[in-house]
Write a protein that holds these residues in place. Sequence first.
Motif, PDB file in Angstrom:
ATOM      1  N   VAL B 224       0.829  -1.201   0.000  1.00  0.00           N
ATOM      2  CA  VAL B 224       0.000   0.000   0.000  1.00  0.00           C
ATOM      3  C   VAL B 224       0.868   1.257   0.000  1.00  0.00           C
ATOM      4  O   VAL B 224       0.590   2.212  -0.724  1.00  0.00           O
ATOM      5  N   SER B 225       1.926   1.252   0.798  1.00  0.00           N
ATOM      6  CA  SER B 225       2.729   2.475   0.926  1.00  0.00           C
ATOM      7  C   SER B 225       3.462   2.816  -0.366  1.00  0.00           C
ATOM      8  O   SER B 225       3.745   3.981  -0.622  1.00  0.00           O
ATOM      9  N   THR B 226       3.776   1.803  -1.190  1.00  0.00           N
ATOM     10  CA  THR B 226       4.441   2.083  -2.467  1.00  0.00           C
ATOM     11  C   THR B 226       3.436   2.457  -3.556  1.00  0.00           C
ATOM     12  O   THR B 226       3.818   2.709  -4.694  1.00  0.00           O
ATOM     13  N   GLY B 227       2.155   2.448  -3.212  1.00  0.00           N
ATOM     14  CA  GLY B 227       1.137   2.843  -4.168  1.00  0.00           C
ATOM     15  C   GLY B 227       0.720   1.742  -5.126  1.00  0.00           C
ATOM     16  O   GLY B 227      -0.108   1.959  -6.005  1.00  0.00           O
ATOM     17  N   ASN B 228       1.284   0.557  -4.967  1.00  0.00           N
ATOM     18  CA  ASN B 228       0.930  -0.531  -5.872  1.00  0.00           C
ATOM     19  C   ASN B 228      -0.480  -1.061  -5.615  1.00  0.00           C
ATOM     20  O   ASN B 228      -1.147  -1.525  -6.525  1.00  0.00           O
ATOM     21  N   ALA B 229      -0.898  -1.008  -4.372  1.00  0.00           N
ATOM     22  CA  ALA B 229      -2.297  -1.314  -4.051  1.00  0.00           C
ATOM     23  C   ALA B 229      -2.916  -0.020  -3.528  1.00  0.00           C
ATOM     24  O   ALA B 229      -2.333   0.653  -2.673  1.00  0.00           O
ATOM     25  N   ASP B 230      -4.101   0.328  -4.046  1.00  0.00           N
ATOM     26  CA  ASP B 230      -4.749   1.575  -3.622  1.00  0.00           C
ATOM     27  C   ASP B 230      -5.045   1.559  -2.126  1.00  0.00           C
ATOM     28  O   ASP B 230      -4.839   2.546  -1.433  1.00  0.00           O
ATOM     29  N   ILE B 231      -5.588   0.440  -1.659  1.00  0.00           N
ATOM     30  CA  ILE B 231      -5.981   0.357  -0.250  1.00  0.00           C
ATOM     31  C   ILE B 231      -5.549  -0.992   0.309  1.00  0.00           C
ATOM     32  O   ILE B 231      -5.238  -1.924  -0.442  1.00  0.00           O
ATOM     33  N   GLY B 232      -5.517  -1.078   1.629  1.00  0.00           N
ATOM     34  CA  GLY B 232      -5.152  -2.355   2.237  1.00  0.00           C
ATOM     35  C   GLY B 232      -5.456  -2.365   3.721  1.00  0.00           C
ATOM     36  O   GLY B 232      -5.523  -1.314   4.372  1.00  0.00           O
ATOM     37  N   PHE B 233      -5.685  -3.574   4.234  1.00  0.00           N
ATOM     38  CA  PHE B 233      -5.882  -3.725   5.673  1.00  0.00           C
ATOM     39  C   PHE B 233      -4.509  -3.871   6.332  1.00  0.00           C
ATOM     40  O   PHE B 233      -3.821  -4.863   6.128  1.00  0.00           O
TER      41      PHE B 233
END
Lengths: 233, 322
Positions: B224-233
């Motif tokens: 998530v922090s690298t922007g590869n996934a928009d959102i995450g738990f």
Amino acid sequence: MSFSNEDIGAIWLTLRLATTVTLLLLVIGTPIGWWLARTQSWWKGPVAAIVALPLVLPPTVIGFYLLLAMGPNGPIGAITLALGLGTLPFTFWGLVIASVFYSMPFVVQPIQNAIESLGDRPLEVAATLRAGPWDRFFTVVLPLAKPGFITAAVLGFAHTVGEFGVVLMIGGNIPGETRVVSVQIYDHVEALEYTQAHSLALTMVVFSFLVLLALQIFQRKFGQQGMVYGVRG
Amino acid sequence: MIQARLLSVLLCWMSPIVFEYQGEYQDEYQDTHHFKGEYQDEYQDTHHFTIITHHPAHAAANGLNAAYSDNEGPIHIAVASNFNAPMKAITTAFQASTGYQIRTSFGSSGKLLAQTMSGAPFMVFFSADQDKPAALEKSGLIVPGTRFTYAVGGLTLWSANPTLIDAQASVLKEGRFNKLALANPRVAPYGTAALEVLQFLGLEERTRSKWVQGENIAQTFQFVSTGNADIGFVALSQIIVDGNIRQGSFWQVPPGSHRPINQDVVLLRRGATNLAARALLEFVQSEEAISIIESHGYGHPSAGKSGNPLKPTPYIQAAATP
């Protein structure tokens, strides 16, 4: 010893990945290996060093930088987004590209060594017989350096099958897309499913052993001692 | 060559990162004093000076680990990597106040468990869940009665994009995201909790095709922090840096939408006779340690909200969901 559907899915995916990567690497690695074997250029050193980088870098380092570079804020990500391809992490083709980079030295160096060991003479002789560059490559270099190419293909394939760290960093563990055997084994171990882990892990050990054994036998048969990665006999 | 690489990969995989802390013995008198107090009852019961051989747990540990039963030198503990930051603060405070030395190995609970079972020299095991300490208990590898919950993990939906997640988490419910990162539910407690939240919201099947799974919560956060996934738990503790909420947007999952992420600690048999190990377990339950734990975004069972692990700490309430 039994495999779940997920295990079998992981095995198929791994074979598909390794085959794709090996074919791509033979296409990409041959000109690089050829150039490295024949060039007198100052650039030979730096290029050879870049090709060899994955040998010494921890897979986590490669995976981490690939994750950043392929992400929406990275240079590769910017290109793929501009081309309308989306971003590469968490996709099969993302793994393919990462593996091509990661397994590159295992393919380039045997090819380079094989071509270097031919020397100039066969090519010069072919040239005097009016063979053009392409003709010389396909009718002289390829047959003579065949053991090197076969070594390259086997090592590239086996190394991709055994890849773990990079896949872990950019794969996202998607069934049928990025969940390869090594990741599946890791999950089994982490979930304390040691029996399933054993089945897959033992399969990997047997597979790797057979591949390397076959390579040894092949090399002995062709009198190509020491054509295994990097060292020339 | 391949063999060498396989071996090195295996070794990297098996060895957790080892951090060493250098402390000093500041108060040796206190150690001695402590020792007398702790074993006085036993001395009276048995009328023996050789305490170690007459305590059942000691007797068990004694033959196995003679080298570890003395109280010289640093003790070696195993800690789940999600608890990295608070553990560093806790051990620093503990070493400063007691003078004991601690060496900490961080790793995933599963690997630390496997290593413990294979004879790793750990005396205390801080797990990220309850299953693994329970498994050790079943195998008779812990000192009976020493298992307790030291921290309760908090789960949150997070995006590195400051405007993506609103107070209703509509981005999640309406599926307006490229990928949803979560830890692998099969191996990571935060993943199990994330799955329970998705089931609670009735979104499991609808979102499944967009899941990307990290092998642990640290990797999930990285996606998530690298922007590869928009959102995450991710873990609440991961989006708190020095008491502030990290840049981005987040949504606290509804209370009761998942079972509490209880993290248990156990005293391993190797540490049965070790005073520093026992002192550490006491220290972890002290006011000082609990305030460290809570300041890192974890709950504590002493807060009395066992059904709700997400006891909001003051600064979380202050930082309104964007």
